[in-house]
Every structure is written in structure tokens, then in C-alpha cells.
Design a protein around this motif. Structure first.
Motif, PDB file in Angstrom:
ATOM      1  N   UNK A 147       0.848  -1.181   0.000  1.00 48.92           N
ATOM      2  CA  UNK A 147       0.000   0.000   0.000  1.00 48.92           C
ATOM      3  C   UNK A 147       0.882   1.229   0.000  1.00 48.92           C
ATOM      4  N   UNK A 148       0.784   2.031  -1.057  1.00 48.63           N
ATOM      5  CA  UNK A 148       1.722   3.145  -1.199  1.00 48.63           C
ATOM      6  C   UNK A 148       1.038   4.424  -1.627  1.00 48.63           C
ATOM      7  N   UNK A 149       1.644   5.548  -1.250  1.00 48.33           N
ATOM      8  CA  UNK A 149       1.240   6.845  -1.758  1.00 48.33           C
ATOM      9  C   UNK A 149      -0.110   7.336  -1.282  1.00 48.33           C
ATOM     10  N   UNK A 150      -0.624   6.782  -0.202  1.00 46.30           N
ATOM     11  CA  UNK A 150      -1.922   7.213   0.301  1.00 46.30           C
ATOM     12  C   UNK A 150      -1.757   8.404   1.247  1.00 46.30           C
ATOM     13  N   UNK A 151      -2.825   9.189   1.376  1.00 50.15           N
ATOM     14  CA  UNK A 151      -2.724  10.383   2.204  1.00 50.15           C
ATOM     15  C   UNK A 151      -3.038  10.102   3.670  1.00 50.15           C
ATOM     16  N   UNK A 152      -3.416   8.875   3.982  1.00 50.13           N
ATOM     17  CA  UNK A 152      -3.493   8.481   5.388  1.00 50.13           C
ATOM     18  C   UNK A 152      -3.062   7.027   5.500  1.00 50.13           C
ATOM     19  N   UNK A 153      -2.555   6.674   6.650  1.00 46.45           N
ATOM     20  CA  UNK A 153      -1.918   5.367   6.812  1.00 46.45           C
ATOM     21  C   UNK A 153      -2.919   4.215   6.846  1.00 46.45           C
ATOM     22  N   UNK A 154      -4.115   4.458   7.364  1.00 48.15           N
ATOM     23  CA  UNK A 154      -5.087   3.364   7.414  1.00 48.15           C
ATOM     24  C   UNK A 154      -5.497   2.954   5.999  1.00 48.15           C
ATOM     25  N   UNK A 155      -5.571   3.896   5.077  1.00 44.97           N
ATOM     26  CA  UNK A 155      -5.855   3.540   3.682  1.00 44.97           C
ATOM     27  C   UNK A 155      -4.729   2.693   3.100  1.00 44.97           C
ATOM     28  N   UNK A 156      -3.490   3.021   3.434  1.00 39.47           N
ATOM     29  CA  UNK A 156      -2.355   2.214   2.969  1.00 39.47           C
ATOM     30  C   UNK A 156      -2.450   0.791   3.510  1.00 39.47           C
ATOM     31  N   UNK A 157      -2.883   0.658   4.766  1.00 37.57           N
ATOM     32  CA  UNK A 157      -3.047  -0.682   5.361  1.00 37.57           C
ATOM     33  C   UNK A 157      -4.107  -1.477   4.615  1.00 37.57           C
ATOM     34  N   UNK A 158      -5.263  -0.853   4.381  1.00 35.44           N
ATOM     35  CA  UNK A 158      -6.337  -1.542   3.657  1.00 35.44           C
ATOM     36  C   UNK A 158      -5.888  -1.898   2.236  1.00 35.44           C
ATOM     37  N   UNK A 159      -5.151  -0.991   1.584  1.00 43.97           N
ATOM     38  CA  UNK A 159      -4.694  -1.252   0.217  1.00 43.97           C
ATOM     39  C   UNK A 159      -3.702  -2.408   0.176  1.00 43.97           C
ATOM     40  N   UNK A 160      -2.782  -2.447   1.132  1.00 44.74           N
ATOM     41  CA  UNK A 160      -1.805  -3.537   1.175  1.00 44.74           C
ATOM     42  C   UNK A 160      -2.514  -4.881   1.335  1.00 44.74           C
ATOM     43  N   UNK A 161      -3.509  -4.938   2.224  1.00 42.64           N
ATOM     44  CA  UNK A 161      -4.263  -6.184   2.448  1.00 42.64           C
ATOM     45  C   UNK A 161      -5.055  -6.553   1.201  1.00 42.64           C
ATOM     46  N   UNK A 162      -5.728  -5.569   0.621  1.00 47.69           N
ATOM     47  CA  UNK A 162      -6.541  -5.833  -0.570  1.00 47.69           C
ATOM     48  C   UNK A 162      -5.695  -6.378  -1.709  1.00 47.69           C
ATOM     49  N   UNK A 220      -2.819  -7.849  -1.475  1.00 48.34           N
ATOM     50  CA  UNK A 220      -2.299  -9.166  -1.122  1.00 48.34           C
ATOM     51  C   UNK A 220      -3.320 -10.259  -1.414  1.00 48.34           C
ATOM     52  N   UNK A 221      -4.609  -9.935  -1.241  1.00 44.77           N
ATOM     53  CA  UNK A 221      -5.638 -10.971  -1.315  1.00 44.77           C
ATOM     54  C   UNK A 221      -6.424 -10.998  -2.623  1.00 44.77           C
ATOM     55  N   UNK A 222      -6.203 -10.028  -3.492  1.00 43.57           N
ATOM     56  CA  UNK A 222      -6.966 -10.012  -4.743  1.00 43.57           C
ATOM     57  C   UNK A 222      -6.091 -10.238  -5.969  1.00 43.57           C
ATOM     58  N   UNK A 223      -4.787 -10.331  -5.788  1.00 45.50           N
ATOM     59  CA  UNK A 223      -3.877 -10.472  -6.931  1.00 45.50           C
ATOM     60  C   UNK A 223      -3.219 -11.848  -6.975  1.00 45.50           C
TER      61      UNK A 223
END
Length: 556
Positions: free
Chosen positions: A468-483, A485-488
Motif C-alpha cells: 500500500x503506497x502513496x496514500x494520504x493516510x496510513x489506514x488507507x495504505x493498510x487496507x490497500x496492502x491487504x486488498x 495481497x488478497x486479490x492479486x
């Protein structure tokens, strides 16, 4: 011709690089120009049939000190500096028995070439030109009367203007003077770049009292304190550096932007000097992405690593027992984003790796070397793939970033801070990580350095599985990293059992909770938030191992 054109009746020629001098010689002969010259330049012009007057004949003083003193004489410099549009100066020059010059042609000792050749200090010092810059600056200052030629690309133009008797107009002489000042400025900047790194401030000076007497003003004390606190070698009073034009690029980040590549005058080993072995010409974006990927893989040396990058961000990064395994693991992180990406390896690309790369649309591949069979395959089957060979790992220590009206300077972020050593990490939650888990945490922490902030990275088995990169808040980066990891990964839940790294502290507990809820078993992060304890409490509640590094790796 204009009213300001001045015929070239007398010229001073002193060039180290004599390439292209034949055309000038022919013009001098045709026009009957009086030519004054030095040493080997005079010899070469004489061989070409020019009637040359040697400098020492004009000065009445022989070249001396092993050639250090040739042209440093009033008979030369008065002839260069006399403004012949000023009747008083013209009359004074005549009374001194000195003749003026209409054109000065000079190129300088090859200082940068000598440094790059690995020459010793004594030889390098001898290539610091003194007389050449003095003549150039004098002629450029006196562009009212004198045409100064420093660029061999202008020799043909100069020869034409000598031969046809037209000379140069004032506007043209001003333009040539500006080019000449650029030449001496770049030359001196290159010398300072070398001396600044080799002739550093001695302890005998740095240890002395620089503030002065007790009567020193407060402003002086403040200024002195600031100077003592900074690294003078890295942050000098005047930032002087020079880059040489290499070549133009098709365009910049977008088609409406113009772009070119400039290279460090003293460094021929950096990424900018990559040897291109195949494919289309490099673009601006190719350079930016490939440089980022190249830096990323060397964060893991001496382990073998491969990075797949897109838009200056990794979409996969892994280390392996060999380059083939490292590439497969890196590509598996995000095969979708790898399309049109850049691949970097810190080890020789083998035939097997090249076979795996072949079906993947890739813009650039960069490595220290290629097996002959691998290079042959890539060149034969991927005509557009830009294949780069860079012999040396990244070695830049200082980073520049332009802002409107100024420039920011900082040391390069490397994996070399105290908190980058896992022995310095502080365990604040859960059990001490087992060997495999700790190994993945160390990998994740090193990998997070090259991810754009806010950055959160999931890793397993020495490879990224979600970023999860380049997000303007860290919780979005966390959700993006998980997403990711699990959708690709064809439905595989890769977040579960992985470890996570965050490039900066969690400002709230929600980011850590998102990772823990996804099944992350261990987290490494800098700490330092006023809510650190809330984050730690969440980790402790779920029995999750958490380490604090005390070091941050923002990448903007």
C-alpha cells in the motif's frame, strides 16, 4: 553584415584538444590572418601551413615552469582586454606598442577526463588550467571588441567568418561570450567538486575558535553556530556543481514537456551512464523508474534481489537463492501491475530468468550483467525492451530537489540508520519473533525504504505480497496492502500469516487493527506517535509481535 561587425585580422589560438583545427587553419591562410599561438598548438598550425607567431615572441619571455606560465603577460592580456571601440583605450594600447586581438580561440586542459582516468593528485593538479580561463574570461568580458570561441562545434562558423571577412556582429560576440562564461563556470565548478571532496577542512581549523572575540555580534554568533552544526562538505556556503549535456529525450513525463539527460562531469559509473545493450531509446519516465528499481535491489546486497517497479514504486520485490527465484517471487506479488514495468536485478541475468521475462511486457530491464544466451534471447524476442547494464551499485550520497526559487539538499536515505539494525529494535508486544518471522520482518523493513509514503508493506518468505503506497493516510495504505495481497493471487489469502512494515508510526490504532484483522502475525514500525501506547495495546490484545525501530523511512 552590420555596423558592429569586426573583421578577424589577428587571432590568438591556444587549444588542448586540436580536433577540427584544420578548418580554422585553412581559413587563416585564405584570409591572411595574423595568428599568435602557444606550444603544441603553434606546431600543429605550422604543420597545416599557417604562418604562426609564437606567444613567447610576443611576450619576450619563454614558456616556463613546465608550461604553467605561457600567456600570463600584459602583452597578451592587454591585447585581449583593450576595448577598441573606446578611442582612449585604443590609443593607450598603441602607445604601449601592443596589438589587439580580434578573436581568441581556447579550449581547456581536460581536468574532468584526468580525474575520471584515475590519475594521481599531482597529475590532476597539473590539469587545472590557469592561462586558458584567464584568456577566455578576458575575451568574453571584452566582447565589445573580441570574438571568443570555446566550443569546437563553433569552429566551422568561426572559419567561415574569418575566410569571408565578415567577422562577428556585437550581438553574436555577446552570445559567444555567454557561452564562454558558461565554459569557465562549469570548469571551475568541476574543480571545486573534486577539491571539495578531497581537500576537506583539517582538524586544526575545525577545532579552532571560529567565533572570535567576546565582542562578536549576536548575528555572527548565530551564523557561526549554524555553520558549525552543518556538514560543510555536504552543505557548502555556495552550492556549485556541474552536469554535462548527454542527450535529448523524446519528451518529459508528458509529451508536451521537453527533457534531456545531463551527467555528472566527474562520474562515469553511475546509473546515468548505463550501457544500453538493446531496445528503444530511454525516456524520461524510463530513467526515473529504472533508477528507483536499481536503488531498491541494492538495499539487499549481498543477497540476490529483484524488483519490479512501476511509476517509481515497487509492485514486487523479493530476494531468492538465485536470480530466477527472486524474479518469480517479485513478479508474483502483483502480476497485473508488472505489465509495462521495469525489472531490476542486483545479479547477472541468466538465460532461465530471461525466458521467464520474455512473455511479460516490460519497458526496461537493468542488471550488472547478462549471460550471453540471456542477452541474445532478450534482444531477439523483445525488440523494444530497453536492456541496461550498470557495472556499479548506486553510490550517490546527496540528493537534490528543486522547488520554486531554490533547491533542497539532503543526504540519500539508506538502510544505515541505527534503527535499521534489528538488534536495536524494541519488542513492545507479543513473543520474540522466530527466525523465519524475524527474517521476513527484516526483509519488509528494508523493502519499505523504496515505497512511496504513506507506505505499508506485507511480506512472506522474503518477498512482498501486498503493498500500500502513496496514500494520504496510513489506514488507507493498510487496507490497500491487504486488498492487493488478497486479490492479486487467484483468491489466495496472502495477508494471513504475513508480516507487515510501516515506513512511519501509526497515528491511530486503526491501521494496526486493519492489519491484525487480516491475519498479519508480526509488525515492524518506527514508533514515536503520541498514541503509541494505543497501538501497542491493540497488538498486545491480539498477541501480535510488534517491534519499534526508532527510525523512519518516508519517501515523497
Amino acid at each position: 553584415m552590420t555596423a558592429t561587425n569586426r573583421r578577424i585580422q589577428r587571432a590568438l589560438v591556444s587549444v588542448y584538444d586540436k580536433t577540427g583545427i584544420e578548418g580554422l587553419a585553412d581559413a587563416f591562410i585564405k584570409a591572411g590572418t595574423e595568428v599568435v599561438s602557444t606550444g603544441s598548438t603553434a606546431e600543429r598550425l605550422s604543420e597545416l601551413g599557417v604562418n604562426v607567431t609564437e606567444v613567447q615572441t610576443v611576450t619576450g619571455f619563454p614558456e616556463s615552469l613546465g608550461g604553467r606560465v605561457k600567456t600570463l603577460d600584459p602583452h597578451i592580456h592587454a591585447g585581449i582586454l583593450a576595448d577598441m571601440t573606446n578611442p582612449t583605450q585604443a590609443e593607450e594600447l598603441k602607445s604601449l606598442g601592443i596589438k589587439s586581438f580580434d578573436m581568441v580561440i581556447v579550449n581547456l586542459y581536460p581536468f574532468a577526463d584526468t580525474v575520471r582516468s584515475g590519475a594521481d593528485e599531482a597529475d590532476i593538479i597539473e590539469k587545472i588550467d590557469i592561462g586558458g580561463p584567464s584568456m577566455i574570461r578576458g575575451a568574453a568580458k571584452n566582447s565589445a571588441s573580441v570574438a571568443v570561441i570555446t566550443d569546437p562545434e563553433d569552429y566551422a562558423l568561426a572559419a567561415q567568418r574569418v575566410a569571408d571577412g565578415s567577422g562577428f556582429s556585437l550581438q553574436e560576440r555577446r552570445w559567444l561570450a555567454s557561452k564562454a562564461f558558461a565554459t569557465t563556470a562549469a570548469y571551475d565548478a568541476t574543480i571545486f567538486e573534486w577539491t571539495g571532496s578531497h581537500w576537506t577542512e583539517p582538524q586544526s581549523i575545525s577545532a579552532s575558535d571560529k567565533v572570535g572575540s567576546e565582542s562578536t555580534t549576536q548575528n555572527t554568533e548565530t551564523k557561526q553556530s549554524q555553520q558549525q552544526d552543518r556538514n560543510i562538505a555536504m552543505f557548502p556556503p555556495h552550492l556549485t556543481h556541474t552536469w554535462d549535456y548527454s542527450h535529448g529525450l523524446r519528451y518529459g513525463e508528458n509529451p508536451h514537456q521537453q527533457a534531456s539527460l545531463y551527467v555528472d562531469a566527474l562520474d562515469q559509473t553511475g546509473f546515468a551512464h548505463a550501457q544500453q545493450l538493446g531496445g528503444k531509446p530511454m525516456s524520461y519516465n524510463n530513467y526515473v523508474d529504472a533508477d528507483a528499481a536499481w536503488r531498491a535491489v541494492w538495499d539487499f546486497a549481498p543477497q540476490i534481489a529483484v524488483a519490479v517497479c512501476k511509476h517509481n514504486n515497487p509492485c514486487g520485490l523479493a530476494i531468492g537463492k538465485d536470480v530466477v527465484q527472486a524474479h518469480l517471487k517479485a513478479h508474483a506479488c502483483d502480476p497485473m501491475s508488472a505489465y509495462g514495468g521495469v525489472i531490476a536485478a542486483n545479479s547477472t541475468v541468466t538465460l532461465e530468468m530471461a525466458q521467464n521475462v520474455r512473455p511479460i511486457f516490460t519497458e526496461v530491464i537493468v542488471a550488472p550483467d547478462y549471460e550471453p544466451e540471456a542477452l541474445e534471447l532478450l534482444k531477439a524476442h523483445k525488440k523494444n525492451l530497453r536492456i541496461l547494464k550498470v557495472a556499479q551499485s548506486p553510490h550517490t550520497d546527496v540528493q537534490f530537489r528543486q522547488i520554486d526559487g531554490g533547491i533542497l539538499v539532503q543526504s540519500i536515505d539508506k538502510i544505515d540508520a541505527p534503527g535499521d539494525n534489528p538488534d536495536q529494535w524494541k519488542l513492545v508486544s507479543g513473543e520474540t519473533a522466530e527466525a523465519d518471522t524475524l527474517s521476513d520482518l527484516v526483509f519488509a523493513w528494508r523493502a519499505i525504504r523504496c515505497v512511496k509514503s504513506n507506505a505499508v508493506l506485507l511480506a512472506h518468505n522474503q518477498a512482498t505480497v501486498g503493498i500500500g503506497m502513496g496514500q494520504v493516510n496510513r489506514v488507507d495504505s493498510c487496507h490497500l496492502a491487504v486488498e492487493r495481497a488478497n486479490t492479486l493471487a487467484n483468491g489466495e489469502n496472502r495477508a494471513c500469516g504475513s508480516v507487515a512494515a510501516s515506513d512511519a508510526f501509526f497515528p491511530f490504532a486503526d491501521g494496526a487493527e486493519a492489519l491484525i484483522d487480516a491475519g498479519v502475525k508480526a509488525i515492524v514500525q518506527p514508533g514515536g506517535s503520541i498514541r503509541d501506547q494505543e497501538v501497542i495495546d491493540v497488538a498486545q490484545k491480539h498477541g501480535i509481535t510488534m517491534y519499534l525501530t526508532g527510525t523512519r523511512h518516508f519517501f515523497h
